[in-house]
Design an enzyme around this catalytic site. Structure first.
Site, mmCIF file in Angstrom:
data_model
loop_
_atom_site.group_PDB
_atom_site.id
_atom_site.type_symbol
_atom_site.label_atom_id
_atom_site.label_comp_id
_atom_site.label_asym_id
_atom_site.label_seq_id
_atom_site.Cartn_x
_atom_site.Cartn_y
_atom_site.Cartn_z
ATOM 1 N N TYR A 129 -36.379 12.577 -19.453
ATOM 2 C CA TYR A 129 -36.389 13.854 -20.161
ATOM 3 C C TYR A 129 -37.355 14.863 -19.539
ATOM 4 O O TYR A 129 -37.550 15.945 -20.077
ATOM 5 C CB TYR A 129 -36.767 13.641 -21.633
ATOM 6 C CG TYR A 129 -35.810 12.770 -22.409
ATOM 7 C CD1 TYR A 129 -34.636 12.285 -21.845
ATOM 8 C CD2 TYR A 129 -36.083 12.411 -23.719
ATOM 9 C CE1 TYR A 129 -33.767 11.487 -22.552
ATOM 10 C CE2 TYR A 129 -35.211 11.604 -24.449
ATOM 11 C CZ TYR A 129 -34.058 11.142 -23.856
ATOM 12 O OH TYR A 129 -33.200 10.345 -24.557
ATOM 13 N N LYS A 176 -36.101 -2.159 -18.762
ATOM 14 C CA LYS A 176 -34.925 -2.719 -18.095
ATOM 15 C C LYS A 176 -35.305 -2.994 -16.645
ATOM 16 O O LYS A 176 -34.632 -2.614 -15.704
ATOM 17 C CB LYS A 176 -33.741 -1.751 -18.195
ATOM 18 C CG LYS A 176 -32.386 -2.352 -17.792
ATOM 19 C CD LYS A 176 -31.977 -3.530 -18.636
ATOM 20 C CE LYS A 176 -30.601 -4.024 -18.196
ATOM 21 N NZ LYS A 176 -30.248 -5.314 -18.846
ATOM 22 N N ASP A 209 -31.341 -3.945 -23.745
ATOM 23 C CA ASP A 209 -30.086 -4.376 -24.368
ATOM 24 C C ASP A 209 -30.336 -5.513 -25.348
ATOM 25 O O ASP A 209 -29.770 -5.547 -26.453
ATOM 26 C CB ASP A 209 -29.055 -4.759 -23.314
ATOM 27 C CG ASP A 209 -29.623 -5.626 -22.200
ATOM 28 O OD1 ASP A 209 -30.857 -5.766 -22.096
ATOM 29 O OD2 ASP A 209 -28.821 -6.156 -21.408
ATOM 30 N N ASP A 233 -36.266 6.628 -27.544
ATOM 31 C CA ASP A 233 -35.424 7.544 -28.313
ATOM 32 C C ASP A 233 -34.325 6.771 -29.035
ATOM 33 O O ASP A 233 -34.093 6.933 -30.237
ATOM 34 C CB ASP A 233 -34.831 8.580 -27.358
ATOM 35 C CG ASP A 233 -34.198 9.756 -28.079
ATOM 36 O OD1 ASP A 233 -34.259 9.821 -29.326
ATOM 37 O OD2 ASP A 233 -33.623 10.623 -27.393
ATOM 38 N N ASP A 237 -34.169 5.738 -33.332
ATOM 39 C CA ASP A 237 -33.079 6.149 -34.229
ATOM 40 C C ASP A 237 -32.405 4.935 -34.863
ATOM 41 O O ASP A 237 -32.020 4.972 -36.038
ATOM 42 C CB ASP A 237 -32.058 6.988 -33.475
ATOM 43 C CG ASP A 237 -32.477 8.448 -33.361
ATOM 44 O OD1 ASP A 237 -33.561 8.792 -33.879
ATOM 45 O OD2 ASP A 237 -31.735 9.241 -32.761
#
Length: 339
Positions: A129, A176, A209, A233, A237
């Site tokens: 971002y 990851k 994951d 992020d 959520d």
């Protein structure tokens, strides 16, 4: 403290949050920037003026309702407010608590796995971002688009340190690194160093994951999760939905070194319901409680949490939480429980 009500349902829910702060009688001075909104941006082309930015910088903390409007073209306006504040004030921590508000609100089938109570710590100023990248031959069949993920040793170290500083039981680092080897390797090195320095804290590591799967399978296993900007992020959520929905979710954008915080409910502007009096004010009220706790009024922050819990238990809420109240009525119901 400064207040930016913003757009859409932002002014509606912030109004209820400010009435709640008034009921707490903490003597907080408020500088309300109600002119920072999409209307002003469409008229002037300026999302957040330098003067208004300095008013925010000079305050102890800022409460932000929500920014964004379908009338604005693209994301320049929302980025011009929210991301300018995050980046220029170096608010490198996105602190997202997630606590189950009531058993009936959990989407999980197994009752023993419902009582989620954790914090997602998201790195807030780097990663994908940061806006590094570009396009080559745009609009052609051979278009190339690049978005570059930025990780620095300084940025990774300080957000991991913050995660350890708030841990009660343990910290889980999510990455990851098996596929994203360069940035992942940096996170892994800083993670090992931090874990070795804090042997009193339980540490775990999950690939993102697997972390998503584990968060759904049994969220009670987590205390603090720390991750980069994009993974954090997504995870925050998901945790908010497991805790009862985005309408009640809170967040703080923090600089742990300066102590400054930008506090915002995370539900967005919801233009489809703006002005109808049905928006859920709980997220904004709990965010205000999070803010006053950060400012040192811990008893007041606990009182807000207890009042919200009681109102939800009585189903004195907006329809998304099982009640039938308007925004103003739901805010009043919380304030009634303060007394």
């Amino acid at each position: 403290m400064t207040v930016i009500p913003g757009d859409g349902i932002g002014p509606e829910v912030v109004h209820e949050a400010l009435l709640t702060l008034e009921a707490l009688d903490l003597g907080l001075g408020l500088d309300v920037l109600d002119h920072v909104n999409a209307d002003a941006y469409l008229r002037t082309g300026t999302a957040l003026s330098d003067r208004d930015f300095e008013r925010v910088r000079a305050s102890a903390a800022t409460l932000l309702g929500a920014v964004g409007d379908p009338r604005t073209d693209g994301t320049d306006y929302a980025r011009g407010v929210l991301l300018r504040l995050r980046f220029d004030l170096d608010l490198y921590v996105n602190h997202r608590p997630a606590r189950l508000l009531h058993d009936r609100l959990s989407p999980l089938r197994r009752k023993e796995h419902r009582p989620l109570d954790c914090v997602i710590v998201r790195e807030n100023t780097e990663g994908l971002y940061a806006g590094i990248g570009g396009r080559l031959r745009p609009g052609t069949p051979h278009e190339v688009a690049l978005d570059v993920e930025i990780s620095t040793g300084h940025g990774v170290e300080r957000v991991i340190d913050y995660a350890f500083s708030i841990a009660r039981r343990g910290v889980c680092m999510v990455d990851k690194s098996n596929a994203v080897r360069n940035g992942g390797g940096l996170w892994q090195r800083r993670w090992r160093e931090a874990a070795e320095a804090r042997p009193d804290i339980e540490t775990t590591h999950l690939y993102v994951d697997n972390a998503v799967m584990q968060l759904v399978a049994d969220p009670t296993r987590f205390d603090v999760i720390v991750a980069n900007n994009s993974y954090g992020d997504i995870l925050s959520d998901l945790a908010a939905e497991l805790a009862g929905g985005l309408g009640a979710a809170t967040s703080a954008n923090l600089n742990a070194a300066t102590g400054f915080g930008l506090f915002e409910p995370v539900h967005g502007t919801a233009p489809d319901i703006a002005g109808q009096g049905v928006a859920n004010p709980v997220g904004a009220i709990l965010t205000a409680g999070l803010m006053v706790g950060h400012l040192g009024h811990r008893d007041a922050a606990k009182a807000v949490t207890r009042a919200v819990d009681r109102a939800i238990d009585l189903e004195r809420t907006t329809p998304d939480l099982g009640g039938d109240l308007t925004t103003a009525e739901a805010g009043a119901a919380v304030r009634a429980e303060l007394r």
